[in-house]
Every structure is written in C-alpha cells, then in structure tokens.
Design a protein around this motif. Structure first.
Motif, mmCIF file in Angstrom:
data_model
loop_
_atom_site.group_PDB
_atom_site.id
_atom_site.type_symbol
_atom_site.label_atom_id
_atom_site.label_comp_id
_atom_site.label_asym_id
_atom_site.label_seq_id
_atom_site.Cartn_x
_atom_site.Cartn_y
_atom_site.Cartn_z
ATOM 1 N N SER A 185 124.653 2.769 39.144
ATOM 2 C CA SER A 185 124.713 3.562 40.374
ATOM 3 C C SER A 185 125.956 3.185 41.172
ATOM 4 C CB SER A 185 123.457 3.360 41.222
ATOM 5 O OG SER A 185 123.410 2.060 41.788
ATOM 6 N N LEU A 188 127.228 8.452 35.616
ATOM 7 C CA LEU A 188 126.254 8.568 36.702
ATOM 8 C C LEU A 188 125.200 9.615 36.362
ATOM 9 C CD1 LEU A 188 125.690 7.394 39.562
ATOM 10 C CD2 LEU A 188 126.707 9.489 40.441
ATOM 11 N N VAL A 237 121.455 13.699 40.624
ATOM 12 C CA VAL A 237 122.324 13.440 41.772
ATOM 13 C C VAL A 237 122.261 14.602 42.752
ATOM 14 C CG1 VAL A 237 124.694 12.967 42.505
ATOM 15 C CG2 VAL A 237 123.883 12.118 40.281
ATOM 16 N N LEU A 250 120.372 9.376 44.553
ATOM 17 C CA LEU A 250 120.261 9.180 43.115
ATOM 18 C C LEU A 250 118.810 8.913 42.754
ATOM 19 C CD1 LEU A 250 123.271 6.721 42.723
ATOM 20 C CD2 LEU A 250 123.292 9.215 42.516
ATOM 21 N N THR A 308 130.000 5.008 40.353
ATOM 22 C CA THR A 308 130.538 5.603 41.571
ATOM 23 C C THR A 308 131.933 5.052 41.855
ATOM 24 O OG1 THR A 308 128.331 5.957 42.492
ATOM 25 C CG2 THR A 308 130.161 5.946 44.049
ATOM 26 N N PHE A 350 137.550 8.305 44.082
ATOM 27 C CA PHE A 350 137.149 6.949 43.704
ATOM 28 C C PHE A 350 137.970 6.468 42.505
ATOM 29 C CE2 PHE A 350 133.108 7.409 46.109
ATOM 30 C CZ PHE A 350 133.110 6.177 46.746
ATOM 31 N N ILE A 406 132.452 3.423 50.063
ATOM 32 C CA ILE A 406 131.012 3.342 50.268
ATOM 33 C C ILE A 406 130.779 2.553 51.556
ATOM 34 C CG2 ILE A 406 128.852 2.396 49.373
ATOM 35 C CD1 ILE A 406 130.006 2.813 46.537
ATOM 36 N N VAL A 466 131.676 10.427 36.644
ATOM 37 C CA VAL A 466 130.574 11.382 36.811
ATOM 38 C C VAL A 466 129.653 11.420 35.590
ATOM 39 C CG1 VAL A 466 129.966 13.816 37.166
ATOM 40 C CG2 VAL A 466 131.820 12.794 38.484
ATOM 41 N N PHE A 515 134.505 11.900 43.266
ATOM 42 C CA PHE A 515 134.698 10.886 42.234
ATOM 43 C C PHE A 515 136.153 10.800 41.775
ATOM 44 C CE2 PHE A 515 130.508 9.236 40.487
ATOM 45 C CZ PHE A 515 129.909 9.290 41.738
ATOM 46 N N MET A 570 124.823 10.606 49.057
ATOM 47 C CA MET A 570 124.466 10.929 47.682
ATOM 48 C C MET A 570 123.125 10.272 47.363
ATOM 49 S SD MET A 570 126.836 10.274 44.303
ATOM 50 C CE MET A 570 127.091 8.550 44.692
ATOM 51 N N LEU A 575 124.239 15.555 46.328
ATOM 52 C CA LEU A 575 125.312 15.184 47.258
ATOM 53 C C LEU A 575 125.302 16.155 48.422
ATOM 54 C CD1 LEU A 575 127.883 13.469 47.832
ATOM 55 C CD2 LEU A 575 129.162 15.207 46.547
ATOM 56 N N LEU A 610 130.940 16.651 43.927
ATOM 57 C CA LEU A 610 130.861 15.371 43.233
ATOM 58 C C LEU A 610 132.149 15.078 42.451
ATOM 59 C CD1 LEU A 610 128.898 13.025 42.792
ATOM 60 C CD2 LEU A 610 128.125 14.178 40.720
#
Length: 186
Positions: A110, A122, A128, A141, A114, A28, A164, A119, A25, A139, A130, A21
């Motif tokens: 959510s 979230l 979570v 949730l 992300t 991201f 995503i 993290v 992230f 993932m 993954l 995770l």
C-alpha cells in the motif's frame, strides 16, 4: 470558480484540471527520495489509552523504506527489497521475507507501490477509490485477498501532490492507527 469579464458578464468556468490515479502516481514516480517526520497514534481494543509514537521516515527509489521511531523508545522498521527488518530498543533484530507473508506484503505494498508510482502493483493488492483534488486527495484501499481482509479492513492514504500526509489503517478487529506525516524541511 467563474471568471468575470470587465463588462461583468460571467464567462464559462475554466475546465478543472483533469487528474486521476495514473496522473497522481506519475508524480510519485518522479520522486527519487524523501524524508519526513511522523507522529502515530494507535488505538487498540485491549488498551484504555492510545499509544503515541514519533520519529522519522526515509524513502529511496525503488523499494527502500525506513521508519525510525524515536519516542517513546527507539526502534526501526526497515524495508529493503523483500527484506523487512525490525530492530528493537535493546538492539534485538528480526528479519523476514515480505513475500513469504501475504498479510504483511499487502500492507507494505500500500505504501511502497504508492511511493513508487506503481499503479499495477497497487491494483493487484487493492480495490482503489481516489477522491479530491491534486492538492488535497484521499485514496481508500480495500484489500482484494480474503486473508488480507482478515487483518486489514481498509487503508486510507491522504496527501497533497506527490506527498503522503496521512495514513490511516483500520484493522479487521477494530484497532486502528493514524500516522500524520510532515516533510522534513532539510
């Protein structure tokens, strides 16, 4: 996956790329903005056929999201900081505070947490799980707050690297939506 030496003896398989995770992230968190096209199918218990819609998605760090539905009729859903604004096809608009509505805030976070690579946020809202690889991850949730679980049973976000590709929302009443996301080629 094993590598073979010229002599034909098998060498140890290379270690799989370690990721989780935090790694996902971090990727991201490096994306300043993105644009995509979406197709969404909503299955509602009150209807005999699913509702279909399509349009565009826009994200800009740190907390701007916009979903512009183009079909079957134009409308937009814009999140800018704590303000969520829904504008309907007839131009009527409604704005509300996300933090004043915990069930909406849980759903918003959510996606927003992300995309931000956040993290801690979230994890504050969700349990979570993954799985997969960096190139094909999934993932799941599950909302932590009881009041949120009365609305949303779970959200499953799937993707590839820091993108995503699919969001599935299963509501507590059995209704569900599936959004398929394609990056904008521009």
């Amino acid at each position: 996956m094993a590598a073979f030496l010229l002599a034909g003896a098998a060498a140890p398989a290379p270690a799989a790329e370690s990721w989780g995770l935090e790694d996902l992230f971090a990727r991201f968190a490096r994306v300043p903005s993105s644009n995509a096209r979406f197709t969404e199918t909503r299955e509602l218990g009150l209807l005999t056929a699913p509702l279909e819609s399509s349009g565009t998605l826009t994200y800009r760090r740190p907390d701007f999201l916009e979903k512009r539905t183009l079909q079957p009729q134009p409308e937009s859903l814009r999140l800018d900081g704590d303000r969520l604004t829904l504008t309907q096809a007839d131009g009527a608009s409604r704005t509300l505070s996300v933090s004043a509505m915990p069930e909406i805030q849980t759903y918003v976070e959510s996606i927003r947490a992300t995309l931000r690579g956040d993290v801690p946020t979230l994890m504050r809202f969700y349990e979570v799980a993954l799985e997969g690889t960096l190139q094909d991850w999934r993932m799941q949730l599950t909302p932590r707050a009881e009041e949120a679980r009365q609305t949303v049973q779970r959200i499953v976000i799937a993707g590839r690297d820091a993108a995503i590709r699919r969001i599935e929302v299963l509501q507590a009443d059995g209704d569900r939506s599936i959004m398929t996301i394609q990056p904008d080629p521009a």
